[in-house]
Design a protein around this motif. Structure first.
Motif, PDB file in Angstrom:
ATOM      1  N   ASP A 104       0.816  -1.220   0.000  1.00  0.00           N
ATOM      2  CA  ASP A 104       0.000   0.000   0.000  1.00  0.00           C
ATOM      3  C   ASP A 104       0.851   1.272   0.000  1.00  0.00           C
ATOM      4  OD1 ASP A 104      -2.269  -1.553   0.023  1.00  0.00           O
ATOM      5  OD2 ASP A 104      -2.614  -1.360   2.189  1.00  0.00           O
ATOM      6  N   THR A 105       1.975   1.226   0.727  1.00  0.00           N
ATOM      7  CA  THR A 105       2.812   2.426   0.836  1.00  0.00           C
ATOM      8  C   THR A 105       3.928   2.462  -0.195  1.00  0.00           C
ATOM      9  OG1 THR A 105       4.324   1.386   2.442  1.00  0.00           O
ATOM     10  CG2 THR A 105       2.386   2.548   3.324  1.00  0.00           C
ATOM     11  N   GLY A 106       4.307   1.288  -0.696  1.00  0.00           N
ATOM     12  CA  GLY A 106       5.421   1.192  -1.626  1.00  0.00           C
ATOM     13  C   GLY A 106       6.770   1.195  -0.948  1.00  0.00           C
ATOM     14  N   GLU A 107       6.772   1.315   0.401  1.00  0.00           N
ATOM     15  CA  GLU A 107       8.028   1.450   1.133  1.00  0.00           C
ATOM     16  C   GLU A 107       8.358   0.190   1.940  1.00  0.00           C
ATOM     17  OE1 GLU A 107       9.762   3.871   0.338  1.00  0.00           O
ATOM     18  OE2 GLU A 107       8.341   5.334  -0.437  1.00  0.00           O
ATOM     19  N   THR A 108       9.479   0.239   2.659  1.00  0.00           N
ATOM     20  CA  THR A 108       9.934  -0.891   3.458  1.00  0.00           C
ATOM     21  C   THR A 108       9.264  -0.881   4.827  1.00  0.00           C
ATOM     22  OG1 THR A 108      12.089  -0.888   2.360  1.00  0.00           O
ATOM     23  CG2 THR A 108      11.952  -2.010   4.487  1.00  0.00           C
ATOM     24  N   VAL A 109       8.774  -2.037   5.242  1.00  0.00           N
ATOM     25  CA  VAL A 109       8.097  -2.188   6.526  1.00  0.00           C
ATOM     26  C   VAL A 109       8.940  -3.080   7.427  1.00  0.00           C
ATOM     27  CG1 VAL A 109       6.021  -3.047   7.682  1.00  0.00           C
ATOM     28  CG2 VAL A 109       5.834  -1.876   5.474  1.00  0.00           C
ATOM     29  N   ASN A 110       9.124  -2.649   8.675  1.00  0.00           N
ATOM     30  CA  ASN A 110       9.941  -3.404   9.632  1.00  0.00           C
ATOM     31  C   ASN A 110       9.192  -3.659  10.930  1.00  0.00           C
ATOM     32  OD1 ASN A 110      12.736  -3.600   8.400  1.00  0.00           O
ATOM     33  ND2 ASN A 110      12.400  -1.401   8.257  1.00  0.00           N
ATOM     34  N   ILE A 111       9.565  -4.755  11.585  1.00  0.00           N
ATOM     35  CA  ILE A 111       9.111  -5.057  12.940  1.00  0.00           C
ATOM     36  C   ILE A 111      10.353  -5.058  13.819  1.00  0.00           C
ATOM     37  CG2 ILE A 111       8.235  -6.865  14.467  1.00  0.00           C
ATOM     38  CD1 ILE A 111       5.972  -5.803  13.055  1.00  0.00           C
ATOM     39  N   ALA A 112      10.317  -4.328  14.934  1.00  0.00           N
ATOM     40  CA  ALA A 112      11.472  -4.261  15.835  1.00  0.00           C
ATOM     41  C   ALA A 112      11.021  -4.447  17.274  1.00  0.00           C
ATOM     42  CB  ALA A 112      12.198  -2.932  15.683  1.00  0.00           C
ATOM     43  N   THR A 113      11.922  -4.940  18.103  1.00  0.00           N
ATOM     44  CA  THR A 113      11.622  -5.128  19.512  1.00  0.00           C
ATOM     45  C   THR A 113      12.800  -4.646  20.351  1.00  0.00           C
ATOM     46  OG1 THR A 113      10.804  -6.736  21.147  1.00  0.00           O
ATOM     47  CG2 THR A 113      12.588  -7.466  19.713  1.00  0.00           C
ATOM     48  N   LEU A 114      12.529  -4.375  21.613  1.00  0.00           N
ATOM     49  CA  LEU A 114      13.580  -3.915  22.518  1.00  0.00           C
ATOM     50  C   LEU A 114      14.497  -5.078  22.861  1.00  0.00           C
ATOM     51  CD1 LEU A 114      14.305  -1.247  24.000  1.00  0.00           C
ATOM     52  CD2 LEU A 114      13.039  -2.121  25.966  1.00  0.00           C
ATOM     53  N   SER A 115      15.796  -4.872  22.740  1.00  0.00           N
ATOM     54  CA  SER A 115      16.774  -5.910  23.058  1.00  0.00           C
ATOM     55  C   SER A 115      17.963  -5.249  23.724  1.00  0.00           C
ATOM     56  CB  SER A 115      17.207  -6.646  21.783  1.00  0.00           C
ATOM     57  OG  SER A 115      18.187  -7.629  22.065  1.00  0.00           O
ATOM     58  N   GLY A 116      18.003  -5.340  25.048  1.00  0.00           N
ATOM     59  CA  GLY A 116      19.060  -4.661  25.784  1.00  0.00           C
ATOM     60  C   GLY A 116      18.897  -3.160  25.641  1.00  0.00           C
ATOM     61  N   GLY A 117      19.941  -2.496  25.203  1.00  0.00           N
ATOM     62  CA  GLY A 117      19.882  -1.053  25.035  1.00  0.00           C
ATOM     63  C   GLY A 117      19.712  -0.614  23.602  1.00  0.00           C
ATOM     64  N   SER A 118      19.138  -1.478  22.773  1.00  0.00           N
ATOM     65  CA  SER A 118      18.946  -1.139  21.368  1.00  0.00           C
ATOM     66  C   SER A 118      17.652  -1.754  20.857  1.00  0.00           C
ATOM     67  CB  SER A 118      20.139  -1.633  20.539  1.00  0.00           C
ATOM     68  OG  SER A 118      20.254  -3.039  20.629  1.00  0.00           O
ATOM     69  N   ALA A 119      17.348  -1.479  19.599  1.00  0.00           N
ATOM     70  CA  ALA A 119      16.187  -2.082  18.947  1.00  0.00           C
ATOM     71  C   ALA A 119      16.685  -3.192  18.027  1.00  0.00           C
ATOM     72  CB  ALA A 119      15.414  -1.040  18.149  1.00  0.00           C
ATOM     73  N   LEU A 120      16.047  -4.342  18.109  1.00  0.00           N
ATOM     74  CA  LEU A 120      16.414  -5.488  17.284  1.00  0.00           C
ATOM     75  C   LEU A 120      15.344  -5.686  16.216  1.00  0.00           C
ATOM     76  CD1 LEU A 120      18.024  -8.128  16.669  1.00  0.00           C
ATOM     77  CD2 LEU A 120      16.558  -9.249  18.369  1.00  0.00           C
ATOM     78  N   TYR A 121      15.779  -5.724  14.961  1.00  0.00           N
ATOM     79  CA  TYR A 121      14.833  -5.938  13.871  1.00  0.00           C
ATOM     80  C   TYR A 121      14.499  -7.415  13.737  1.00  0.00           C
ATOM     81  CZ  TYR A 121      14.822  -1.177  12.114  1.00  0.00           C
ATOM     82  OH  TYR A 121      14.626   0.178  11.987  1.00  0.00           O
ATOM     83  N   LEU A 122      13.192  -7.730  13.797  1.00  0.00           N
ATOM     84  CA  LEU A 122      12.734  -9.114  13.719  1.00  0.00           C
ATOM     85  C   LEU A 122      12.331  -9.523  12.314  1.00  0.00           C
ATOM     86  CD1 LEU A 122      10.423  -9.266  16.885  1.00  0.00           C
ATOM     87  CD2 LEU A 122      12.831  -9.939  16.703  1.00  0.00           C
TER      88      LEU A 122
END
Length: 260
Positions: A104-122
């Motif tokens: 729908d957007t034509g762009e990249t979609v990501n899922i991320a979660t908190l992992s320690g002191g950073s965001a981890l892309y799932l």
């Protein structure tokens, strides 16, 4: 002493890990096993097997069968498996929504979660406009310079937020490097229900993220749309945000939040 028992200090740590994992495999196959049997299977002295089993027991990965002198797999493994299962459930439930949002957007979609002191892309799904997107899956990114990170921080309590906020390095001239400024930004995120990051991690990169909640209402991950700033303009953002919020809300419902 057998050759298998002679090991350098450097190799010993790796060999101990290998033996510990083999113990878990032995117990997975047998259900229960004594130290003598474990030592025989590993071809090590009984005292070595006992030390390995005792260490695994301290971490809850194995437990003693009461009155039988044998060991079995412990409930600590369920905790580890549960954490992995929860992430896999999110990815599985999110995948069709991410595909639709990317289309729908034509762009990249990501899922991320908190992992320690950073965001981890799932997970990541590239839209038709993203010709050669960078693969972020499995990578850690800074919290303060990304829309995903801002979402993952925005609903934390003060104690957890203080623990996470170490240094705030600058990646571009627009990166937020002041704690007070970041806290104000997180207030905005909570108020509007989504986060923006434009030219904050990389010049020319824009992203929008929204929270995804579990059955208890906790923010467990973030859903984001990212692309180049020349496509994700302010006007285009106004179109993308409602689509993103709808997808994040639908994913939250699929994970049990606010049952319809």
């Amino acid at each position: 002493m057998s050759n298998a028992e002679v090991e350098s200090p450097a190799a010993g740590g790796v060999q101990s890990v290998d033996r510990a994992l083999r113990i878990l495999e032995i117990l997975a196959r047998s259900g229960e096993s004594g130290v003598t049997d474990i030592a025989g299977a590993l071809e090590v002295h009984k005292s070595t097997a006992f030390r390995l089993v005792a260490t695994l027991e301290q971490h809850g990965l194995v437990e003693q069968v009461e009155g039988r002198g044998k060991y079995r797999l412990g409930v600590g493994l369920l905790r580890l498996a549960g954490a992995t299962s929860a992430r896999l459930d999110v990815v599985q439930e999110a995948r069709p929504l991410c595909k639709q949002l990317a289309a729908d957007t034509g762009e990249t979609v990501n899922i991320a979660t908190l992992s320690g002191g950073s965001a981890l892309y799932l997970d990541q799904v590239a839209g038709p406009s993203a010709l050669q997107p960078h693969n972020w899956v499995g990578q850690h990114i800074p919290l303060h310079a990304t829309s995903n990170g801002k979402v993952l921080m925005a609903w934390l309590d003060d104690a957890e937020l203080k623990r996470l906020l170490g240094g705030l390095p600058s990646y571009t001239g627009l990166t937020i490097t002041s704690r007070s400024a970041l806290r104000k930004e997180l207030e905005v995120v909570r108020d509007q229900g989504y986060a923006l990051a434009v030219d904050e991690l990389e010049v020319g990169l824009a992203a929008i993220a929204a929270p995804v909640r579990n059955a208890h209402g906790d923010v467990i991950c973030s859903l984001s749309v990212s692309g180049p700033t020349f496509r994700l303009t302010d006007e285009r953002m106004g179109t993308v945000v409602p689509m993103l919020l709808e997808a994040a809300d639908e994913l939250s419902h699929r994970l049990g939040w606010g049952h319809r």
